[in-house]
Design a protein around this motif. Structure first.
Motif, PDB file in Angstrom:
ATOM      1  N   LYS A  13      97.484  77.592  15.484  1.00  0.00           N
ATOM      2  CA  LYS A  13      98.406  77.537  14.332  1.00  0.00           C
ATOM      3  C   LYS A  13      98.578  76.099  13.823  1.00  0.00           C
ATOM      4  CE  LYS A  13     100.926  81.480  16.167  1.00  0.00           C
ATOM      5  NZ  LYS A  13     102.152  81.909  16.882  1.00  0.00           N
ATOM      6  N   ILE A  14      98.544  75.128  14.750  1.00  0.00           N
ATOM      7  CA  ILE A  14      98.755  73.716  14.361  1.00  0.00           C
ATOM      8  C   ILE A  14      97.494  73.140  13.724  1.00  0.00           C
ATOM      9  CG2 ILE A  14      99.337  71.394  15.205  1.00  0.00           C
ATOM     10  CD1 ILE A  14     100.826  72.935  17.548  1.00  0.00           C
ATOM     11  N   VAL A  15      96.312  73.385  14.353  1.00  0.00           N
ATOM     12  CA  VAL A  15      95.029  72.836  13.873  1.00  0.00           C
ATOM     13  C   VAL A  15      94.120  74.002  13.495  1.00  0.00           C
ATOM     14  CG1 VAL A  15      93.028  71.426  14.445  1.00  0.00           C
ATOM     15  CG2 VAL A  15      95.258  70.827  15.377  1.00  0.00           C
ATOM     16  N   SER A  16      93.693  74.035  12.222  1.00  0.00           N
ATOM     17  CA  SER A  16      92.845  75.135  11.737  1.00  0.00           C
ATOM     18  C   SER A  16      91.360  74.773  11.690  1.00  0.00           C
ATOM     19  CB  SER A  16      93.303  75.563  10.335  1.00  0.00           C
ATOM     20  OG  SER A  16      93.242  74.443   9.465  1.00  0.00           O
ATOM     21  N   GLU A  17      91.021  73.477  11.567  1.00  0.00           N
ATOM     22  CA  GLU A  17      89.616  73.073  11.454  1.00  0.00           C
ATOM     23  C   GLU A  17      88.907  73.193  12.801  1.00  0.00           C
ATOM     24  OE1 GLU A  17      86.890  69.341   9.875  1.00  0.00           O
ATOM     25  OE2 GLU A  17      89.020  69.022  10.294  1.00  0.00           O
ATOM     26  N   ASN A  18      87.700  73.759  12.774  1.00  0.00           N
ATOM     27  CA  ASN A  18      86.970  74.042  14.022  1.00  0.00           C
ATOM     28  C   ASN A  18      86.581  72.774  14.782  1.00  0.00           C
ATOM     29  OD1 ASN A  18      87.006  76.849  13.735  1.00  0.00           O
ATOM     30  ND2 ASN A  18      85.138  76.851  12.493  1.00  0.00           N
ATOM     31  N   SER A  38      99.256  60.646  26.735  1.00  0.00           N
ATOM     32  CA  SER A  38      98.096  61.132  25.961  1.00  0.00           C
ATOM     33  C   SER A  38      98.416  61.331  24.473  1.00  0.00           C
ATOM     34  CB  SER A  38      97.582  62.441  26.560  1.00  0.00           C
ATOM     35  OG  SER A  38      98.622  63.387  26.641  1.00  0.00           O
ATOM     36  N   LEU A  39      99.602  60.869  24.026  1.00  0.00           N
ATOM     37  CA  LEU A  39      99.999  61.030  22.617  1.00  0.00           C
ATOM     38  C   LEU A  39      99.111  60.188  21.681  1.00  0.00           C
ATOM     39  CD1 LEU A  39     102.250  62.593  21.074  1.00  0.00           C
ATOM     40  CD2 LEU A  39     103.580  60.483  21.068  1.00  0.00           C
ATOM     41  N   GLU A  40      98.721  58.995  22.129  1.00  0.00           N
ATOM     42  CA  GLU A  40      97.865  58.121  21.314  1.00  0.00           C
ATOM     43  C   GLU A  40      96.486  58.757  21.076  1.00  0.00           C
ATOM     44  OE1 GLU A  40      97.569  54.210  22.877  1.00  0.00           O
ATOM     45  OE2 GLU A  40      99.730  53.833  22.774  1.00  0.00           O
ATOM     46  N   GLY A  41      95.940  59.359  22.156  1.00  0.00           N
ATOM     47  CA  GLY A  41      94.645  60.037  22.039  1.00  0.00           C
ATOM     48  C   GLY A  41      94.695  61.211  21.081  1.00  0.00           C
ATOM     49  N   LEU A  42      95.806  61.942  21.107  1.00  0.00           N
ATOM     50  CA  LEU A  42      95.997  63.083  20.181  1.00  0.00           C
ATOM     51  C   LEU A  42      96.072  62.599  18.737  1.00  0.00           C
ATOM     52  CD1 LEU A  42      98.643  65.210  22.140  1.00  0.00           C
ATOM     53  CD2 LEU A  42      96.304  65.899  21.677  1.00  0.00           C
ATOM     54  N   GLU A  43      96.780  61.495  18.525  1.00  0.00           N
ATOM     55  CA  GLU A  43      96.911  60.924  17.173  1.00  0.00           C
ATOM     56  C   GLU A  43      95.553  60.479  16.622  1.00  0.00           C
ATOM     57  OE1 GLU A  43      99.862  57.859  16.871  1.00  0.00           O
ATOM     58  OE2 GLU A  43     101.460  59.159  17.591  1.00  0.00           O
ATOM     59  N   GLU A  44      94.706  59.917  17.494  1.00  0.00           N
ATOM     60  CA  GLU A  44      93.367  59.483  17.066  1.00  0.00           C
ATOM     61  C   GLU A  44      92.527  60.668  16.595  1.00  0.00           C
ATOM     62  OE1 GLU A  44      91.349  57.189  20.014  1.00  0.00           O
ATOM     63  OE2 GLU A  44      92.895  55.638  20.034  1.00  0.00           O
ATOM     64  N   SER A  49     100.593  61.651  13.227  1.00  0.00           N
ATOM     65  CA  SER A  49     101.527  61.511  14.352  1.00  0.00           C
ATOM     66  C   SER A  49     102.426  62.739  14.502  1.00  0.00           C
ATOM     67  CB  SER A  49     102.385  60.254  14.172  1.00  0.00           C
ATOM     68  OG  SER A  49     103.071  60.309  12.928  1.00  0.00           O
ATOM     69  N   ALA A  50     102.800  63.360  13.373  1.00  0.00           N
ATOM     70  CA  ALA A  50     103.675  64.554  13.423  1.00  0.00           C
ATOM     71  C   ALA A  50     102.962  65.723  14.096  1.00  0.00           C
ATOM     72  CB  ALA A  50     104.094  64.944  12.000  1.00  0.00           C
ATOM     73  N   ALA A  52     100.452  65.496  16.223  1.00  0.00           N
ATOM     74  CA  ALA A  52     100.266  65.144  17.635  1.00  0.00           C
ATOM     75  C   ALA A  52     101.526  65.444  18.436  1.00  0.00           C
ATOM     76  CB  ALA A  52      99.899  63.670  17.755  1.00  0.00           C
ATOM     77  N   GLN A  53     102.680  65.124  17.846  1.00  0.00           N
ATOM     78  CA  GLN A  53     103.962  65.411  18.502  1.00  0.00           C
ATOM     79  C   GLN A  53     104.184  66.919  18.617  1.00  0.00           C
ATOM     80  OE1 GLN A  53     105.848  62.754  19.622  1.00  0.00           O
ATOM     81  NE2 GLN A  53     107.045  64.306  20.717  1.00  0.00           N
ATOM     82  N   ALA A  54     103.802  67.655  17.570  1.00  0.00           N
ATOM     83  CA  ALA A  54     103.956  69.119  17.581  1.00  0.00           C
ATOM     84  C   ALA A  54     103.084  69.751  18.666  1.00  0.00           C
ATOM     85  CB  ALA A  54     103.575  69.689  16.214  1.00  0.00           C
ATOM     86  N   ILE A  55     101.865  69.225  18.858  1.00  0.00           N
ATOM     87  CA  ILE A  55     100.963  69.739  19.909  1.00  0.00           C
ATOM     88  C   ILE A  55     101.558  69.482  21.279  1.00  0.00           C
ATOM     89  CG2 ILE A  55      98.716  69.358  21.024  1.00  0.00           C
ATOM     90  CD1 ILE A  55      97.674  68.702  18.105  1.00  0.00           C
ATOM     91  N   LEU A  56     102.145  68.295  21.468  1.00  0.00           N
ATOM     92  CA  LEU A  56     102.757  67.940  22.753  1.00  0.00           C
ATOM     93  C   LEU A  56     103.940  68.852  23.071  1.00  0.00           C
ATOM     94  CD1 LEU A  56     102.487  65.752  24.997  1.00  0.00           C
ATOM     95  CD2 LEU A  56     104.232  64.465  23.776  1.00  0.00           C
ATOM     96  N   GLU A  57     104.773  69.116  22.070  1.00  0.00           N
ATOM     97  CA  GLU A  57     105.932  70.004  22.268  1.00  0.00           C
ATOM     98  C   GLU A  57     105.491  71.451  22.513  1.00  0.00           C
ATOM     99  OE1 GLU A  57     108.313  69.416  18.804  1.00  0.00           O
ATOM    100  OE2 GLU A  57     108.881  67.374  19.360  1.00  0.00           O
ATOM    101  N   ALA A  58     104.454  71.892  21.804  1.00  0.00           N
ATOM    102  CA  ALA A  58     103.954  73.254  21.973  1.00  0.00           C
ATOM    103  C   ALA A  58     103.351  73.459  23.364  1.00  0.00           C
ATOM    104  CB  ALA A  58     102.916  73.561  20.908  1.00  0.00           C
TER     105      ALA A  58
END
Length: 355
Positions: A13-18, A38-44, A49-50, A52-58
């Motif tokens: 739901k957060i990321v749609s691109e394959n 691992s938040l910095e790696g997600l942002e890259e 940043s929003a 990446a934060q949503a993925i971490l909370e999910a």
């Protein structure tokens, strides 16, 4: 998505691109191990940043089931393969873009790099495509449908490979045939310009694209497009300027190349002269060394002769070496005894003569 969705279903739901999804799946692995570090790696990966934060909370409040290490290894290998394939595809697209801009810039500007490359590939070469009439270019790639229609006396196809261009997709259903015919006409013009021009440029392609856009607008709104003669005059003026600029750049490059070649030749000549000088110096030095050696040998040979001369001339013994001094000292008493014996013999001989 299906495999990793059992473990972390919220990620879809957060990321749609394959491609981004695969990179995230490979980076995250087990969602329970995901932390603030691992938040910095997600942002890259996500570039947001929003998100990446949503993925971490999910990941902390996910409804997914636990995953075994073996399943995780298979998911990671699969995602790495998908990533490598997508990167390879990007590289191929970049190569095709650069190659088409060199070979057929007008055609690629008009219809796109992929469709233009397909047309050239299907025709066999750019020269063959330039030789085709517009009616052939229109149905290029739809030969089976054409011969089937001729055999059954049905409707012939309206478009072949041209259908993949954006213009036909944007046209209304009733205007698809008309716009495909017009686009095929412009494609033949662009391919001929690319094939037979000395310095191919994308100026004509851009102008032809504008004409197709105007024709689309004419079918929708009824606004009359510009005449082909006016557009081509503008294109000729712009193309002459571009060609002059390109020729100027090529001349500059050629001059720079010649200068570099000249410098290289001068450097090689200087190096050759230095080597020849060094060789001559070495040849001069060798005979000098030989002469020096000969002189040293002559001096060594003349040393014993010079050493015997001081004895004969009655010079000091210090000039002689130690061994020679000893030999001389031993030889002196023997010589004196011999002299004495000779004197005695001479005296005896005199006495006998007197008697």
């Amino acid at each position: 998505r299906e495999w990793y969705g059992y473990h972390f279903p919220e990620l879809i739901k957060i990321v749609s691109e394959n491609y981004t999804y695969c990179r995230l799946a490979k980076f995250i692995g087990n969602r329970k191990e995901l932390s603030e570090e691992s938040l910095e790696g997600l942002e890259e990966i996500v570039m947001d940043s929003a998100k990446a934060q949503a993925i971490l909370e999910a990941s902390r409040s996910s409804m997914g089931m636990d995953i075994s290490p073996l399943d995780l290894i298979n998911i990671e290998s699969f995602s790495s393969r998908v990533i490598s394939l997508s990167e390879y595809r990007k590289g191929l697209q970049e190569y095709l873009r650069s190659k088409m801009s060199q070979v057929a810039p007008s055609l690629s500007a008009l219809i796109g790099e992929v469709v233009g490359a397909r047309l050239i590939s299907h025709a066999g070469s750019l020269t063959n495509l330039a030789k085709y009439p517009a009616s052939t270019v229109q149905i290029l790639g739809a030969e089976k449908a054409l011969f089937r229609a001729l055999k059954t006396r049905g409707n012939t196809p309206k478009y072949g490979l041209i259908f993949h261009s954006t213009f036909i997709g944007r046209a209304a259903a009733k205007n698809k045939g008309r716009i495909s015919r017009y686009l095929a006409n412009k494609c033949t013009i662009a391919s001929r310009i690319d094939c037979f021009s000395e310095v191919p440029t994308s100026v004509f392609g851009d102008k032809l694209r504008e004409q197709v856009e105007e024709r689309l607008a004419f079918y929708e709104t009824g606004e009359p497009p510009r005449k082909n003669l006016e557009v081509m005059k503008e294109a000729m003026v712009e193309a002459s300027e571009v060609v002059a600029e390109v020729k100027r750049k090529l001349e500059k490059k050629e001059k720079k190349k010649k200068k570099r070649e000249k410098r290289r030749l001068e450097a090689l000549a200087a190096a050759a002269e230095e080597n020849s000088l060094l060789e001559t110096e070495e040849n001069d030095v060798e005979p000098k060394k030989k002469k020096k050696k000969k002189k040293q040998q002559e001096e060594a040979d003349s040393e014993p002769e010079a050493a015997s001369e001081p004895e004969e001339n009655g010079l000091e013994e210090e000039a002689l070496p130690k061994k020679k001094r000893k030999l001389a000292a031993e030889a002196e008493p023997e010589e004196e005894e011999k002299k004495k014996k000779k004197k005695k013999k001479k005296e005896k001989a005199r006495d006998s003569e007197e008697d």
